[in-house]
Write a protein that holds these residues in place. Structure first.
Motif: not given
Length: 343
Positions: A184, A210, A214
């Motif tokens: 990411d 995202t 995570h």
């Protein structure tokens, strides 16, 4: 005196940016980038170096990173941020000094810095490294204040609350990034490197969301112990009082001390009494007198009037009266009898 000691000697008290927050705007990084020593790709606002975000990415002060191909002759001196910084060491290594504690980070690690935490990057200079970060303005400057995530972070409220708890009631400074989090951050760096804010904003919103998802999953898997005291108003007052003796020349009153902590006078006074066993005004005067006593011994050529003003007293006569009441001798006598004063 090294940078850490110097910053702790005049650290942040809590006010809005531009006053006494001592928020750094990464000026040394900007100079190095302009000189071609380091590659800087960042989208920013509020004076941080990089492309101006304009109306894009509300709540983000800075997103992007630097790429230093070789050891540098600069570092980021001790400062506070205007938000919560989540960063990743994509390559090389980095020394993070956080509230006086030194941490050696290596490739694949990430770190988190809250607005009230004094920190520096470099030892004292940055070595070969690539760092990627996102700096969120959560609308908070103090440990007890409510965090406000960006509206474009399309998460259910329960997940926002959970992530806030992980970051506000657990102050682990660094983590080994999971593979997903690392990917990411690499995508964040790639989007910012396009220099296309209009075309990249949607991608960046999704990628940042995202990354946070995570990251939260990674923290949750560790089952961290949450300390409620880290996010309480008493801790805000504790930090303020610990740093107060380095801002004695301010025109402090009970009202503005409480305001600095974003508390009522009653709340602030109650916490101060619990922490120091005295009232805020008496605690402040004790700090000022102790500081003046030390200055008189260490700086024998400094005029007594200067000592009084430097320590926050409005007049040398009032200072002398308070000083004699506390130490039993006058400021001038303190210099003539240093062995008595030292005892």
């Amino acid at each position: 005196m090294d940078d850490v000691v110097r910053a702790l000697a005049r650290p942040a008290v809590f006010r809005e940016p531009g006053a006494l927050l001592y928020a750094g705007n990464c000026g040394d990084l900007l100079v190095a980038a302009q000189a071609g020593k380091v590659v800087l790709n960042a989208w920013t606002r509020r004076g941080y170096p990089g492309l101006d975000l304009g109306e894009a990415l509300p709540h983000v002060c800075s997103v992007g990173g630097w790429d230093a191909a070789y050891p540098q002759d600069w570092g980021l001196k001790v400062h506070c941020n205007e938000g919560v910084k989540i960063a990743y060491v994509a390559r090389g290594k980095l020394v993070l000094t956080l509230d006086g504690q030194r941490h050696e980070l290596t490739e694949g690690q990430m770190f988190v810095v809250r607005p009230w935490q004094l920190h520096a990057l470099g030892d004292p200079n940055v070595v070969a490294s690539q760092i990627v970060w996102v700096l969120f303005d959560m609308g908070t400057r103090r440990p007890h204040e409510q965090w406000q995530w960006p509206d474009w972070l399309a998460w259910p409220e329960r997940d926002r609350k959970r992530l806030t708890e992980f970051l506000s009631k657990n102050e682990q400074p660094h983590y080994q990034a999971s593979r997903e989090v690392a990917q990411d951050f690499e995508q964040i760096a790639a989007v910012v490197a396009t220099n296309d804010i209009d075309g990249g904003e949607i991608r960046l919103r999704l990628t940042i969301s995202t990354m946070l998802m995570h990251f939260m999953q990674q923290i949750e898997a560790q089952g961290p112990a949450l300390d409620q005291a880290l996010a309480q108003s008493k801790r805000t007052v504790r930090i303020f009082l610990e740093r107060l003796h380095h801002a004695l020349d301010e025109d402090w009153t009970l009202e503005n001390m409480a305001t600095e902590c974003n508390l009522s006078r009653t709340q602030f006074s109650q916490h101060c009494l619990a922490l120091t066993n005295t009232t805020p005004v008496r605690y402040l005067q004790t700090l000022r007198l102790d500081a003046a006593h030390q200055m008189l011994l260490v700086n024998p050529d400094l005029p007594v009037t200067s000592v009084a003003y430097d320590c926050g007293f409005s007049s040398s006569q009032y200072f002398a009266t308070c000083f004699r009441r506390r130490f039993g001798i006058s400021p001038a006598e303190t210099r003539r009898q240093p062995q008595v004063a030292a005892e």
